[in-house]
Design a protein around this motif. Sequence first.
Motif, mmCIF file in Angstrom:
data_model
loop_
_atom_site.group_PDB
_atom_site.id
_atom_site.type_symbol
_atom_site.label_atom_id
_atom_site.label_comp_id
_atom_site.label_asym_id
_atom_site.label_seq_id
_atom_site.Cartn_x
_atom_site.Cartn_y
_atom_site.Cartn_z
ATOM 1 N N HIS A 112 -8.415 101.931 47.090
ATOM 2 C CA HIS A 112 -8.414 101.203 45.814
ATOM 3 C C HIS A 112 -9.682 101.496 45.020
ATOM 4 N N CYS A 113 -10.091 102.744 45.028
ATOM 5 C CA CYS A 113 -11.342 103.141 44.380
ATOM 6 C C CYS A 113 -11.135 104.349 43.473
ATOM 7 N N GLU A 131 -14.686 100.287 43.283
ATOM 8 C CA GLU A 131 -13.438 99.540 43.345
ATOM 9 C C GLU A 131 -12.825 99.358 41.959
ATOM 10 N N VAL A 132 -11.500 99.548 41.887
ATOM 11 C CA VAL A 132 -10.751 99.249 40.668
ATOM 12 C C VAL A 132 -9.588 98.321 41.025
ATOM 13 N N ALA A 134 -9.536 95.084 41.108
ATOM 14 C CA ALA A 134 -10.021 94.094 42.066
ATOM 15 C C ALA A 134 -9.088 92.885 42.098
ATOM 16 N N LYS A 135 -8.905 92.322 43.287
ATOM 17 C CA LYS A 135 -7.975 91.207 43.477
ATOM 18 C C LYS A 135 -8.282 90.040 42.556
ATOM 19 N N GLU A 136 -9.552 89.712 42.422
ATOM 20 C CA GLU A 136 -9.916 88.538 41.632
ATOM 21 C C GLU A 136 -9.722 88.737 40.137
ATOM 22 N N GLN A 137 -9.439 89.988 39.740
ATOM 23 C CA GLN A 137 -9.230 90.277 38.319
ATOM 24 C C GLN A 137 -7.778 90.567 37.979
ATOM 25 N N ARG A 142 -2.752 97.244 43.354
ATOM 26 C CA ARG A 142 -4.112 97.719 43.521
ATOM 27 C C ARG A 142 -4.257 99.199 43.809
ATOM 28 N N TYR A 176 -12.289 101.026 32.167
ATOM 29 C CA TYR A 176 -13.632 100.735 32.673
ATOM 30 C C TYR A 176 -14.663 101.550 31.898
ATOM 31 N N ASP A 188 -17.516 99.010 34.663
ATOM 32 C CA ASP A 188 -17.298 97.631 34.218
ATOM 33 C C ASP A 188 -15.969 97.536 33.482
#
Length: 345
Positions: A112-113, A131-132, A134-137, A142, A176, A188
């Motif tokens: 997942h990168c 990482e791209v 991301a679970k929290e986003q 994924r 990103y 980011d």
Amino acid sequence: MTLLALSACCWTDFFVTDVPAIIQPVIVTSPVENDSDDPAIWVHPTEPGKSLVIGTDKHDPGALYVFDLSGRVIESKVVRGLRRPNNVDVEYGLMINDRPLDIAVVTERITHCIRVFALPDMKPLDGGGIEVFAKEQGEGYRSPMGIALYKRPSDGAVFAIVGRKNGPEKDYLWQYRLGTSEGRVTADLVRKFGRFSGTKEIEAIAVDDAHGYVYYADENIGIRKYHADPDAGDEELALFGTEGFAADREGISIYAKDEKQGYILVSDQESGSFNIYNRIGTIDQPHLHHLIGKINLAVNESDGSDVCSLALNETFRCGLFVAMSNDRTFQYYRWEDLAKHIDEQ
């Protein structure tokens, strides 16, 4: 894929209306070990003959292969041990430690990168992976697949636009902004965008830096067009290529005749051909991309491609087109061999 300026060639000599034939490559690379998938072309800044073709071996473990313009593997530059590397793109002049570096960025599906490497030496710049999705986003989808890099002309900011194996019907792509911290590349999240039909998947992505547009293949539906600049809006600008394909729409490449004119080439995977569309529309319909013609190549089920319009060496005087073939190779074509089979409408 990143666009480059055009070399001096005589276009009016190339376009004729003969019946499409199967165009043969001038060079076929050495085979990768497992499964060739997607290429990218890096042009050497001072010696074009030393330019490179970078291609993925989509396996676990897989590799990022590096070839010279003769199709030979440069073993010292090959990156092995990657976890199912899928698609790759290059960009020029990312600022790292106050100096510009050219980079190759590849998606690594299992981890997942995205992975970032300096060109031409292929040294890693990412500390082992970024990482791209991301679970929290996100929504739980994924596994990265497609990638295209965009350099914003106004300020030189570099962005990675990343697709994935599956995803929702809205915000399928994540974008990103690439930066650096302590000599490592960082990423980011700046936006989520892009419609998806809900059928098949989205893999092929290409960016036209000069015009500021991103194109991606909704495989079973057509080619979707958006602004590449995250500050320019998220509305869909066009959906084209909805007809004229045997099945999947795959690799997308953009050929620049000059800063404005050119062609968008889209792989019709099952037929071994590429559909050709105009790069720009009309004054009244700037996002109208009509089908110009079709070229038949010797590739088998091409999944990915790249093109540049610079003169590289005596073989590729008017540009190089590279297409993946499912026999574990990448095929090199002279642009003029393709151009003479395009029927300019």
